[in-house]
Design an enzyme around this catalytic site. Structure first.
Site: not given
Ligand code: KIV
Length: 271
Positions: A51-52, A90, A118, A120, A187
């Site tokens: 999602d960057s 993501d 993925k 978070e 991260e």
């Protein structure tokens, strides 16, 4: 592992085998077929549609505006050309807010060609991880600096520096592995803590700003190419294009440097 074995397409179970064998994994983000093809043919093991993309492709200040449809669009483009690398996508902001929402979003992403999603965080996300893995959705967890928490964190900062925070992060890592995650991105975590976590869990860790002791490394494509993001350049970034001569050369150099442990160096890590 032999050259022939390295050419085999990656699978989810192969990730744990690689950790056991001490074979480091190289991961990059990709958002389109052109770059994904270059990564696939030059030794990148894992490709992430992150999602960057909200920041590096769409020009937002954070990842929060990214939608499931955005990730699915880019995932489908990348999936069309990968022959060997494992494809992760993501779950964007709040797509994993409940187990049911996460299942719906993950189904869209797997149907677009992702092989793993993925997400978070830990805490309430443990239930989501369990729900997804029990329904045949492979999950990668993402701990440490979780960019979707930017408003609560007040910026993009190294996590786990204080003793209490470090112990919490270690407990979270154990918990996501126990809940069924097959991979763990760390991260912006101090090197000694990332090392402790990597040694404490059976699942492979993939570091970004987490030092050299993780089981693999990831960089965002635009950082890896040395493109100016309009934001302060994080310490863990290295421009591989500068030394690689071409995009193919840069990807080869990155995959090799991750595998032989020469990237990241101490200058890319947090003590
Ligand atoms: O969105 C992303 O690109 C990521 C990487 C930084 C791991 O989550």
């Amino acid at each position: 592992m032999s050259v022939h074995a390295e050419q085999k397409p990656w699978t989810v179970p192969a990730l744990a085998d690689a950790k056991r064998a001490g074979r480091r994994m190289a991961m990059l983000t990709a958002y389109d077929a052109g770059f994904a093809r270059v990564m696939d043919r030059n030794g990148v093991d894992l490709v992430l549609v992150g999602d960057s993309l909200g920041m590096v492709v769409q020009g937002h200040d954070s990842t929060l505006p990214v939608t499931v449809a955005d990730i699915a669009y880019h995932t489908a483009a990348v999936a069309r050309v990968l022959t060997r690398a494992l494809l992760l996508a993501d779950l964007p902001f709040q797509a994993d807010a409940t187990p049911e929402r996460a299942l719906d979003a993950s189904t869209v992403l797997l149907q677009a060609g992702a092989q793993m999603v993925k997400l978070e965080g830990a805490g309430p996300k443990l239930e989501v991880i369990r729900f997804l893995t029990e329904r045949e959705i492979p999950v990668c967890s993402h701990l440490g600096l979780t960019p979707q928490s930017v408003l609560r964190l007040g910026g993009y900062k190294v996590q786990g520096r204080e003793q209490q925070a470090a112990e919490r992060l270690l407990a979270d890592a154990r918990a996501v592995a126990e809940a069924g995650a097959a991979l763990l991105v760390l991260e912006c975590v101090p090197t000694p803590l990332a090392r402790r976590i990597t040694e404490a869990v059976d699942i492979p860790t993939i570091g970004i700003g987490a030092g050299p002791h993780c089981d693999g490394q990831v960089l965002v494509l635009h950082d890896f190419l040395g493109l100016d993001s309009g934001h302060r350049r994080p310490r863990f970034v290295k421009d591989f294009l500068a030394g690689g001569g071409s995009v193919d050369g840069a990807v080869r150099a990155y995959a090799q440097a991750v595998r032989d442990g020469s990237f990241p160096g101490a200058e890319h890590a947090y003590a």
